[in-house]
Enzyme design. Structure first.
Site, PDB file in Angstrom:
ATOM      1  N   TRP B 326       0.837  -1.201   0.000  1.00  0.00           N
ATOM      2  CA  TRP B 326       0.000   0.000   0.000  1.00  0.00           C
ATOM      3  C   TRP B 326       0.879   1.260   0.000  1.00  0.00           C
ATOM      4  O   TRP B 326       0.543   2.264  -0.619  1.00  0.00           O
ATOM      5  CB  TRP B 326      -0.900  -0.010   1.251  1.00  0.00           C
ATOM      6  CG  TRP B 326      -1.754   1.217   1.379  1.00  0.00           C
ATOM      7  CD1 TRP B 326      -2.996   1.420   0.875  1.00  0.00           C
ATOM      8  CD2 TRP B 326      -1.427   2.438   2.081  1.00  0.00           C
ATOM      9  NE1 TRP B 326      -3.467   2.672   1.206  1.00  0.00           N
ATOM     10  CE2 TRP B 326      -2.511   3.314   1.949  1.00  0.00           C
ATOM     11  CE3 TRP B 326      -0.310   2.870   2.808  1.00  0.00           C
ATOM     12  CZ2 TRP B 326      -2.532   4.585   2.502  1.00  0.00           C
ATOM     13  CZ3 TRP B 326      -0.322   4.135   3.362  1.00  0.00           C
ATOM     14  CH2 TRP B 326      -1.422   4.976   3.207  1.00  0.00           C
ATOM     15  N   HIS B 327       2.013   1.177   0.708  1.00  0.00           N
ATOM     16  CA  HIS B 327       2.856   2.368   0.840  1.00  0.00           C
ATOM     17  C   HIS B 327       3.526   2.780  -0.456  1.00  0.00           C
ATOM     18  O   HIS B 327       3.863   3.948  -0.634  1.00  0.00           O
ATOM     19  CB  HIS B 327       3.917   2.143   1.931  1.00  0.00           C
ATOM     20  CG  HIS B 327       3.366   2.299   3.303  1.00  0.00           C
ATOM     21  ND1 HIS B 327       2.792   1.256   3.985  1.00  0.00           N
ATOM     22  CD2 HIS B 327       3.257   3.376   4.107  1.00  0.00           C
ATOM     23  CE1 HIS B 327       2.372   1.687   5.162  1.00  0.00           C
ATOM     24  NE2 HIS B 327       2.634   2.964   5.260  1.00  0.00           N
ATOM     25  N   GLY B 328       3.744   1.868  -1.337  1.00  0.00           N
ATOM     26  CA  GLY B 328       4.373   2.297  -2.585  1.00  0.00           C
ATOM     27  C   GLY B 328       4.685   1.147  -3.508  1.00  0.00           C
ATOM     28  O   GLY B 328       4.783  -0.012  -3.082  1.00  0.00           O
ATOM     29  N   PHE B 483       2.250   8.472  -1.063  1.00  0.00           N
ATOM     30  CA  PHE B 483       1.563   7.189  -0.948  1.00  0.00           C
ATOM     31  C   PHE B 483       0.088   7.357  -1.323  1.00  0.00           C
ATOM     32  O   PHE B 483      -0.689   6.528  -1.230  1.00  0.00           O
ATOM     33  CB  PHE B 483       1.696   6.606   0.460  1.00  0.00           C
ATOM     34  CG  PHE B 483       3.135   6.536   0.917  1.00  0.00           C
ATOM     35  CD1 PHE B 483       4.114   6.132   0.011  1.00  0.00           C
ATOM     36  CD2 PHE B 483       3.511   6.874   2.185  1.00  0.00           C
ATOM     37  CE1 PHE B 483       5.451   6.080   0.401  1.00  0.00           C
ATOM     38  CE2 PHE B 483       4.840   6.819   2.587  1.00  0.00           C
ATOM     39  CZ  PHE B 483       5.806   6.422   1.694  1.00  0.00           C
TER      40      PHE B 483
END
Lengths: 335, 483
Positions: B326-328, B483
């Site tokens: 999800w963060h990147g 993000f």
């Protein structure tokens, strides 16, 4: 009934909000006052010496002022300045005579040296390298070639007593004018409004750390809305550059013709790497002497400028003073 | 628009005054104002991507209404999948498309086939896409699980999706908390506003002083890690721990504080995570809105802990893996997620993951015990180690960085790339840790001291520190925007 109730709620809310705003204002006012005191107590921002235009039309600092120059956040560079009786930042007064050997450095902020302790300047370093010579640092932030030659012209009797005059020049910045004139924009800084604002040290500090740059940028953007700004972003083509170079060289010639230039005693201090070939050829062809500091400064493996400022650091000043000393000694030997 | 920008400090009072003075009498006009303000707030960054927010809003608004009308489970699920596919499709295209193409090319080339990455696109990542898509999806989920009734008020729903304080970097709100606050009348509350202003001040301090001051140091150390010894690299990793905490929790505080000014309470996102005594506690204190989102919409639907230990471990692993992703769109984030899973799972197996669920560090004493102190220190060290993956540009860089930590055992005093005194930063961090420890009992009251004079002194010191550490030349955007 409902309307009365809503109005009552609205009025009571208004009173609560008034309380919030007033408290906020009070807090902000008190905090600003304390911050002003803190900025002054810790001397976090620079002192501004006062400038003036003398009776001969030369812009310089009002003589005999002292203060501290501060660069970078949290007083990273903190140095004392000392405006002498002639109105320039120097450790000594200028008293040229025929009996002494004198060297004058005429230039902009690099020679003026507010970024350095005044007792550790280029002039002081040259004096340490050459016995018996007195070095007069005649530097003033923003001086261009027109300012410099006009100054020398107006104070000709003073400069006639000096054995070597080194004139700092940056081709791109210093040859935009073909005639001297007082820069009104700069002198506006001495208007009562600016002087009063400078007394608020917190304001000066905020300006120096760039806290207002967003506001300035926003104002500029707002004012430029609807205007055609394509020229600002347009990259200069080769022809335009050549034309500009020709114009600058003509300005050089015009200034020299108007205010005089003693090729036997005057020498230019420049960065060859940042000067166009056409200008260097012109100088060579017309026997203008120059000292190039660019090669040693730009190729040095040790940093030569301050980190938070483009001015020369102690090492950079060592290099420049060394170059001038060598030139001076060679000149004495040749004569 | 950034919270720490001049534009915001002009925008906020204008919206505040309009909200409470001009549009106060009618809830509907107040919500329209919130919606317009939110779209202006976002549109000033890039107005073209407003269409994505609007689309996501429309899709979930209608999907939720539709789900509510259906009784048949398969049909409800089908409509829910419309929301999921649409939102994850947006995310997938804007955030992960190039990553998948590049990873495919790399995979194929591993088997000896040479492929050129011609399929990658020049896609700009819309700010906050991961946050608002998750928020709208949670609404459809909640309606699907019959936790809430869908709203028919489209404007209120649009204001809920785009509520500007939390639009671009959270906290990721649930409709059950935020939507009813938007659909119900708000009244101005003095204490709530004062509390909001205090949180904004504290958030700004964390962002401007802690995160922004450490940013250039972290950038320098992580970019040039090859030329620094072990001591400097450890320093860089520790600095990044504080930078990311200051940056993200600072943003959350400003968001929560700003929402309070409009009479709205957002959920807490950070509860002093670096005072955690084990990694389980850390994850209950760090980015709470995301962790609880994953728990509610991934972990629990997967079966949570109801289907035996082995299945629970698998579920936890999946959650951490998705959390990393999800963060990147980078393997570094995936590895970061896996690492946290690997650290968390033993606690789960030993039943220690909820050990500190309802207590805080040094709860009944002024100082932590020696055991607590070393627990906190070890959790901080582990988390800091994991941040190396999070911060590095690539897996190679991350391993290179770690490799040097363990091979180049030398000490060299580190100099600030811009020439500033390093001692200022060490004192700053010590002061920050000490102050956070003092206020550790309530993350929403950073100045909860009885003495007015003391509070005033602290406000002054905080603002003074902002002046001392403010730097106009550095990038002041928030890390989590990417993000």
């Amino acid at each position: 009934m409902m309307i009365i109730l809503i109005d009552h709620l609205f009025i009571s809310n208004f009173n609560i909000m008034k309380k919030l705003f007033l408290r906020l204002l009070l807090y902000v006012f008190c905090i600003v006052l304390i911050l002003e005191v803190l900025v002054r107590v810790f001397h976090l921002t620079k002192d501004y010496p006062v400038r003036f235009v003398d009776e001969l039309g030369v812009e310089r600092w009002v003589p005999n002022q002292e203060g501290y120059s501060v660069t970078g956040n949290r007083r990273q560079n903190f140095s004392k300045f000392n405006i002498n009786s002639s109105g320039y930042n120097s450790y000594r007064d200028f008293e040229p005579s025929k009996d002494k050997v004198e060297l004058a450095l005429v230039g902009d902020s690099f020679i003026e040296g507010f970024h350095q302790p005044y007792y550790n300047s280029i002039g002081k370093k040259i004096e340490a390298k050459i016995n018996g010579v007195e070095v007069y640092e005649i530097g003033y932030g923003g001086y261009d070639f027109a300012d410099q030659l006009h100054l020398i012209h107006q104070y000709q009797s003073f400069f006639d007593l000096i054995d070597l005059v080194v004139i700092g020049i940056k081709f791109e910045d210093d040859l935009t004018r073909n005639e001297y004139g007082i820069l009104k924009e700069r002198m506006k800084l001495e208007s009562p409004m600016y002087r009063s604002l400078r007394n608020i040290k917190l304001l000066v500090y905020l300006q120096n750390i760039g806290a207002f740059s967003a506001a300035i940028k926003m104002t500029t953007t707002l004012f430029s809305l609807g205007q055609n700004n394509t020229s600002i972003h347009k990259k200069e083509d080769v022809n335009a550059t050549q034309k500009r170079y020709v114009k600058y060289i003509k300005n050089f010639q015009s200034l020299v013709t108007k205010y005089g230039y003693d090729k036997t005693r005057f020498v230019l201090l420049l960065d060859k790497e940042n000067s166009p070939k056409v200008f260097l050829d012109f100088l060579d062809k017309n026997s203008y002497n120059y000292i190039d500091f660019g090669e040693e400064i730009n190729q040095s493996k040790i940093p030569t400028t301050l980190i938070y400022d483009q001015h020369w650091n102690n090492y950079g000043r060592n290099i420049v003073s060394n170059l001038i000393s060598v030139y001076f000694k060679e000149r004495v030997n040749n004569h | 628009m950034l919270f720490n920008s001049l534009e915001f400090f002009i925008f906020l009072p204008i919206v505040f005054i309009l909200y409470w003075f001009v549009f106060k009498k009618h809830l509907k006009t107040q919500n329209i104002l919130l919606l317009i303000a939110s779209y202006v707030f976002y549109g000033l960054w890039d107005w073209r991507f407003l269409s994505l927010i609007l689309l996501s809003t429309i899709v979930d608004y209608f999907v939720a209404l539709k789900i509510n009308t259906l009784e048949h489970q398969t049909k409800r699920k089908l409509w829910l999948s419309v929301s999921i596919i649409f939102n994850l499709g947006l995310l997938g295209f804007f955030k992960y498309y190039n990553f998948f193409v590049d990873s495919w090319v790399d995979l194929v080339s591993m088997f000896g086939y040479h492929m050129q990455s011609n399929w990658t696109l020049k896609v700009i990542l819309p700010v906050g896409i991961s946050f608002y898509t998750f928020q709208t999806m949670s609404y459809s989920f909640d309606v699907y699980y019959k936790k809430i009734k869908p709203t028919r008020d489209f404007l209120s729903f649009a204001a809920f999706v785009s509520f500007f304080p939390q639009l671009v970097a959270g906290p990721i709100e649930r409709a059950s908390n935020l939507l009813h606050q938007i659909t119900n009348k708000r009244t101005f509350n003095y204490n709530q506003s004062v509390s909001g202003l205090k949180l904004i001040l504290w958030g700004l301090f964390k962002k401007v002083v802690i995160a922004d001051a450490l940013g250039p140091l972290v950038d320098d150390i992580f970019t040039n890690y090859n030329s620094y010894p072990s001591s400097t690299l450890i320093l860089g990793a520790v600095f990044f721990s504080f930078q990311i905490y200051g940056d993200f929790s600072g943003y959350s505080d400003i968001a929560i504080g700003t929402a309070k000014l409009f009479g709205i309470e957002l959920m807490s996102n950070f509860k002093f995570p670096y005072f955690s005594r084990n990694i389980g506690e850390f994850w209950r204190r760090w980015h709470i809105s995301l962790s609880s989102w994953f728990q509610a919409y991934i972990y629990v639907p997967l079966g949570g802990s109801r289907q035996g230990k082995y299945k629970t471990i698998i579920n936890v692993f999946i959650v951490f893996l998705i959390s990393g992703f999800w963060h990147g769109a980078n393997w570094t984030f995936i590895l970061w997620g896996i690492l946290h899973a690997v650290i968390f799972i033993p606690l789960l197996v030993l039943g220690q993951n909820t050990k500190y669920k309802n207590t805080i560090l040094a709860e009944h004493s002024k100082l932590p015990s020696l055991k607590e102190f070393f627990s906190v220190l070890s959790v901080f060290s582990i988390v800091t180690f994991c941040w190396i993956f999070f911060r590095s540009e690539s897996i190679t860089d991350a391993f290179g960085f770690i490799g040097r930590i363990f091979t180049d055992f030398s000490y060299l005093s580190y100099s600030h790339p811009m020439g500033y005194r390093m001692i200022d930063y060490y004192i700053l961090i010590l002061f920050f840790v000490f102050y956070e420890f003092l206020i550790r009992k309530d993350e929403r009251s950073p100045f909860n001291f009885k003495s007015k004079i003391l509070r005033f002194v602290i406000y002054t010191i905080i603002i003074f520190c902002m002046l001392l550490f403010y730097d106009d030349n550095i990038d002041r955007s928030f890390i989590y925007f990417q993000f």
